[in-house]
Design a protein around this motif. Structure first.
Motif, PDB file in Angstrom:
ATOM      1  N   ALA A 220       1.702   0.094  -8.128  1.00 30.41           N
ATOM      2  CA  ALA A 220       1.865   1.174  -7.231  1.00 30.41           C
ATOM      3  C   ALA A 220       3.095   1.685  -7.553  1.00 30.41           C
ATOM      4  CB  ALA A 220       1.649   0.972  -6.010  1.00 30.41           C
TER       5      ALA A 220
ATOM      6  N   SER B  91       1.394  -4.099  -5.626  1.00 27.96           N
ATOM      7  CA  SER B  91       2.584  -3.334  -5.328  1.00 27.96           C
ATOM      8  C   SER B  91       3.295  -2.987  -6.702  1.00 27.96           C
ATOM      9  CB  SER B  91       3.738  -4.275  -4.629  1.00 27.96           C
ATOM     10  OG  SER B  91       3.956  -5.414  -5.211  1.00 27.96           O
TER      11      SER B  91
ATOM     12  N   VAL C 191       4.443   5.316  -9.124  1.00 27.17           N
ATOM     13  CA  VAL C 191       5.122   6.285  -8.348  1.00 27.17           C
ATOM     14  C   VAL C 191       6.413   6.650  -9.270  1.00 27.17           C
ATOM     15  CG1 VAL C 191       6.820   6.480  -6.454  1.00 27.17           C
ATOM     16  CG2 VAL C 191       4.843   5.539  -6.164  1.00 27.17           C
TER      17      VAL C 191
ATOM     18  N   ASN D  29       3.637   8.723   1.430  1.00 27.56           N
ATOM     19  CA  ASN D  29       2.756   7.947   2.153  1.00 27.56           C
ATOM     20  C   ASN D  29       2.632   6.725   1.376  1.00 27.56           C
ATOM     21  OD1 ASN D  29       1.791   9.761   3.902  1.00 27.56           O
ATOM     22  ND2 ASN D  29       0.226  10.685   2.733  1.00 27.56           N
ATOM     23  N   VAL D  30       2.719   6.556   0.198  1.00 31.39           N
ATOM     24  CA  VAL D  30       2.707   5.389  -0.684  1.00 31.39           C
ATOM     25  C   VAL D  30       4.275   4.618  -0.379  1.00 31.39           C
ATOM     26  CG1 VAL D  30       3.098   4.170  -2.959  1.00 31.39           C
ATOM     27  CG2 VAL D  30       1.381   5.980  -2.569  1.00 31.39           C
TER      28      VAL D  30
ATOM     29  N   LEU E 169      -4.961   3.452  -2.328  1.00 34.88           N
ATOM     30  CA  LEU E 169      -4.246   2.474  -1.651  1.00 34.88           C
ATOM     31  C   LEU E 169      -3.666   3.171  -0.217  1.00 34.88           C
ATOM     32  CD1 LEU E 169      -2.329  -0.134  -1.661  1.00 34.88           C
ATOM     33  CD2 LEU E 169      -0.563   1.211  -2.814  1.00 34.88           C
ATOM     34  N   VAL E 170      -3.379   4.245  -0.358  1.00 36.05           N
ATOM     35  CA  VAL E 170      -2.861   4.985   0.917  1.00 36.05           C
ATOM     36  C   VAL E 170      -4.165   4.890   1.959  1.00 36.05           C
ATOM     37  CG1 VAL E 170      -2.204   7.266   1.799  1.00 36.05           C
ATOM     38  CG2 VAL E 170      -1.242   6.499  -0.285  1.00 36.05           C
TER      39      VAL E 170
ATOM     40  N   TRP F 137      -4.838   1.460   3.247  1.00 31.65           N
ATOM     41  CA  TRP F 137      -3.708   1.094   4.174  1.00 31.65           C
ATOM     42  C   TRP F 137      -3.881   1.697   5.475  1.00 31.65           C
ATOM     43  CZ3 TRP F 137      -0.376  -2.273   5.754  1.00 31.65           C
ATOM     44  CH2 TRP F 137       0.742  -1.914   6.515  1.00 31.65           C
TER      45      TRP F 137
ATOM     46  N   LEU G 168      -3.197   5.137  -6.333  1.00 29.27           N
ATOM     47  CA  LEU G 168      -2.459   5.490  -5.230  1.00 29.27           C
ATOM     48  C   LEU G 168      -3.006   6.098  -4.130  1.00 29.27           C
ATOM     49  CD1 LEU G 168       0.935   6.781  -7.096  1.00 29.27           C
ATOM     50  CD2 LEU G 168       0.431   4.600  -6.344  1.00 29.27           C
ATOM     51  N   ARG G 169      -4.015   7.057  -4.467  1.00 30.43           N
ATOM     52  CA  ARG G 169      -4.739   7.684  -3.193  1.00 30.43           C
ATOM     53  C   ARG G 169      -5.396   6.438  -2.490  1.00 30.43           C
ATOM     54  NH1 ARG G 169      -4.003  12.831  -3.372  1.00 30.43           N
ATOM     55  NH2 ARG G 169      -3.209  13.878  -5.239  1.00 30.43           N
TER      56      ARG G 169
ATOM     57  N   TYR H   8      -0.801  -6.029  -1.132  1.00 31.12           N
ATOM     58  CA  TYR H   8       0.507  -5.784  -1.382  1.00 31.12           C
ATOM     59  C   TYR H   8       0.898  -6.607  -2.907  1.00 31.12           C
ATOM     60  CZ  TYR H   8       5.419  -4.600  -1.281  1.00 31.12           C
ATOM     61  OH  TYR H   8       6.561  -4.133  -1.831  1.00 31.12           O
TER      62      TYR H   8
END
Length: 744
Positions: free
Chosen positions: A147, A144, A151, A171-172, A93-94, A97, A90-91, A140
């Motif tokens: 992710a 996705s 989450v 942020n995600v 990905l953020v 992005w 996730l980190r 994505y």
């Protein structure tokens, strides 16, 4: 001077150097673009797009713009994300992005000329949209689901009390929102729907455990805390549009699905909360459930009905207990030594205050609870206690409050408060006309015998009754009060008349109330043979009244009269307050020492029923003014009576009461007679406006019109319809016996 042509390969090589530098910056290089580099990159694109064909490379540059993103994502972004998992993924990905949005911003500046002219003319997707689309289709689409799952795992950890990085989740989830480019489809379909499903599963497990282990208040506390935390979750990292759906999901799993089990918990459910006055818990119950949209969730409606049912049943059960206690007291009244009707009404008032406070304080005056309370109170407020209908009990209670010495000493404010509550109770009583007749009878006695404690309180309750039941309900009572005021003026005029006409003096002190027949209850009028001392008084007053009006007929109601006689006993003189009938009998003994029952009947012209009551009060009760032979506690036609000269009493003034007559039967008969007239009037009124009407509809409309004053009996309505047919007001249709026509 003609501008030198820039070939595609040459120009793109230069652009590639700029793009490569941008990638290094994104990967962490401390390099920066200076203004000269920026202008050269922008100018290169500008020149390559403004060259004359075939050297206008706008389309090729548009394609290479997209290729640049795809190459960078494939070679750098995706591998970096793929090699990480869970929170680390996730980190990454953020981070990617954020870098991607930065790359889009810079490249769209370099290629800005394409946006201004080429893209606008060809109606192609804008540069910014192309860049975001590349990320959505390549990153994505692949990432996705992972992710979202990561989450949801973190959210469930937080629900279990673990600390999580809320900023990271924010942020995600912003990626799910922003990737939709103005639409919420990606967020709602790819994240929100699975998140809500997981939420349902999570709270379903929790609720299944809590409902077994926790009391109702503890369960509600946990539910309220969960709802608060879910709302906080939305505030911290979920999109605001998720709040209503998330709250509804939690409400459904915690509150709706287990509503019946929650309410029926034996020692802590709704019944127990009402029984134990758990105001805070009841308020929490209302707070939790009233927010569940009735229209959106049918189960919520079922819960409300269950809650109302319990609320109603609890009030009914407690109210019926009061009725039973009063029944027991009625059967043992002599032993208990108190007026059960007064106790019952006071208890019902206390009960009403208690549950009205629940409706107001706990349930925010919600109409459903007002309705439940009304239905519950109507059940036991219309019960008969000790042979007395509730309408009579309520009228008797009012009489006790309003008459002199009838109740404990209460302040004016306390009396007003009680009267207000009595009128509220009247709303639950079906037979309001029966209450009105009982109340009118008792009001008449208070007014005529000057037993009313306070004239203002009498007027006050009439005002309250008028507001509750309408002007027609109190018109006769108001007329009675007005009559007494006029009667006082009339008495003053009579006294002035006597002062101005000495020869017309009646020989006794005489006070007369002239009343309007239509306002007052009907009273028995008998042809009493008045003693000579009283005859003169009647004649004098009639002469006076004829001077005022010769068009009105005076009918003397001796049964309501009272007299003050002086008894010359051997021990002392005693003033006796008696009724006119009692006085007429006693005065017979001024001329005779002994009189038989038949002689008294002949000389007084009284009937057997009245005479027995009167002679009993004078010879067999507390004050034995007459001696009866033979001595017994009952009066018979063979008895002989004589004056008792040895009678004495420690008081110099005594009041000799008459045995109480149960007027209930006559009141009920009078009300039944009035109801027949009311039903007739309602039927005629309805048929006059409708002309033709079916049997069932006529009965329904009649019930609806009359129910404000009493609950009409269907059989009585049918009987009145037949009577109106016999009197040619209505007729049955020749072809359809269930159809009526108006004739009159």
């Amino acid at each position: 001077m003609e501008r030198k042509v820039i070939e595609l390969d040459q120009g793109w090589d230069y652009m590639q150097k700029g793009i490569t530098k941008l990638k290094r910056i994104l990967e962490g290089s401390v390099e920066q673009f200076n203004s000269e580099e920026y202008m050269m990159l922008y100018t290169t694109i500008y020149n390559m797009c403004t060259q004359k064909p075939p050297h206008d490379y706008s389309q090729q540059l548009y394609d290479k713009y997209k290729d640049s993103f795809e190459e960078y994502i494939s070679s750098t972004v995706l591998p970096a994300i793929r090699e990480k998992h869970d929170e680390f993924m996730l980190r990454e990905l953020v981070k990617r992005w954020g870098n991607h949005k930065l790359m889009v911003r810079w490249l769209s500046r370099f290629f800005h000329y394409l946006d201004r002219y080429f893209i606008a003319r060809r109606s192609l997707p804008a540069l910014n949209e192309v860049g975001l689309t590349c990320f959505r289709s390549l990153v994505y689409t692949e990432i996705s689901a992972k992710a979202r799952n990561a989450v949801i795992v973190l959210i469930d950890k937080e629900r279990e009390g673990e600390q999580i990085d809320k900023a990271l989740l924010k942020n995600v989830l912003d990626i799910f929102v922003e990737i939709g480019m103005g639409q919420m489809d990606c967020y709602e379909q790819d994240f929100e729907a699975p998140m809500l499903e997981d939420t349902g599963v999570y709270y379903s497990h929790k609720a299944s455990s809590w409902i077994l282990d926790d009391s109702c208040p503890a369960y509600m506390l946990k539910s309220e805390e969960c709802l608060k935390k879910e709302r906080d979750r939305v505030a911290h990292y979920l999109h605001s549009s998720s709040e209503a759906k998330l709250v509804e999901k939690v409400q459904h799993e915690l509150l709706v699905n287990f509503s019946t089990q929650l309410l029926e918990k034996e020692n802590s459910g709704c019944r127990a909360l009402l029984r134990d006055d758990k105001v805070d818990d009841l308020s929490r119950m209302y707070r939790l459930y009233h927010k569940i949209p009735k229209g959106l969730d049918p189960v919520a409606t079922i819960f409300k009905q269950v809650l109302i049912m319990y609320f109603s049943q609890h009030i009914t059960a407690e109210g019926m207990l009061l009725v039973q206690q009063a029944e027991d007291a009625a059967s043992n009244q002599v032993i208990l030594g108190f007026d059960y009707s007064q106790v019952l009404i006071r208890k019902v008032i206390e009960l009403h205050d208690k549950y009205l406070a629940y409706v107001s304080d706990c349930f925010q005056n919600h109409t459903l609870f007002h309705k439940a309370m009304k239905e519950a109170f109507e059940i036991f407020c219309n019960k008969t206690v000790g042979g007395s209908p509730s309408a009579e009990l309520l009228a008797t209670f009012c009489d006790n409050i309003l008459k002199k010495g009838g109740s404990e000493k209460l302040s004016d404010e306390a009396i007003e408060d009680i009267l207000e509550k009595v009128v509220k109770l009247l709303a639950y009583i079906s037979d309001k006309d029966l209450f009105a007749e009982f109340y009118r009878k008792k009001l008449a006695r208070r007014l005529l015998f000057e037993r009313s404690a306070n004239e203002e309180h009498e007027k006050s309750i009439l005002t309250k009754l008028k507001q509750q039941c309408g002007g027609q309900f109190t018109s006769k009572m108001e007329g009675m009060v007005t009559d007494l005021t006029l009667a006082k003026d009339n008495q003053n005029e009579f006294e002035n008349y006597l002062s101005n006409n000495p020869n017309a003096h009646p020989g006794i002190d005489l006070s007369v109330n002239v009343l309007t027949t239509g306002f007052w209850p009907s009273y028995k009028s008998s042809d009493l043979n008045l003693p000579s001392e009283m005859v003169r008084g009647v004649q004098v007053f009639k002469e006076f009244y004829d001077t005022k009006s010769k068009h009105r007929k005076l009918t003397w109601i001796y049964s309501l009269g009272s007299c003050q006689l002086i008894g010359n006993f051997e021990a002392k003189k005693i003033e006796m307050v008696v009724s006119t009938y009692q006085a007429a009998i006693l005065l017979l003994f001024n001329t005779s020492d002994r009189l038989s029952y038949s002689e008294i009947m002949t000389q007084s012209n009284l009937g057997h029923e009245d005479l027995v009551r009167l002679l009993h009060s004078l010879s067999c009760a507390k004050y034995k003014i007459l001696i009866k032979e033979p001595i017994s506690k009952t009066v018979s036609p063979n008895d002989i009576f004589e004056f008792n000269p040895k009678f004495t009493d420690r008081m110099r003034r005594i009041k000799i009461p008459l045995p109480v007559v149960d007027e209930r039967k006559k009141v009920v008969e009078d009300v039944d007679k009035d109801r027949r007239y009311a039903i007739d009037a309602a039927i005629v009124r309805i048929m006059k406006s409708r002309k033709v009407l079916g049997h069932q509809q006529l009965v329904s409309e009649c019930v609806e019109q009359l129910s404000r004053m009493f609950k009409p009996d269907i059989k009585a309505i049918k009987k009145r319809m037949e009577d109106l047919i016999a009197r040619d007001y209505l007729e049955r249709d020749k072809e359809n016996a269930n159809l009526f026509r108006y004739l009159a």
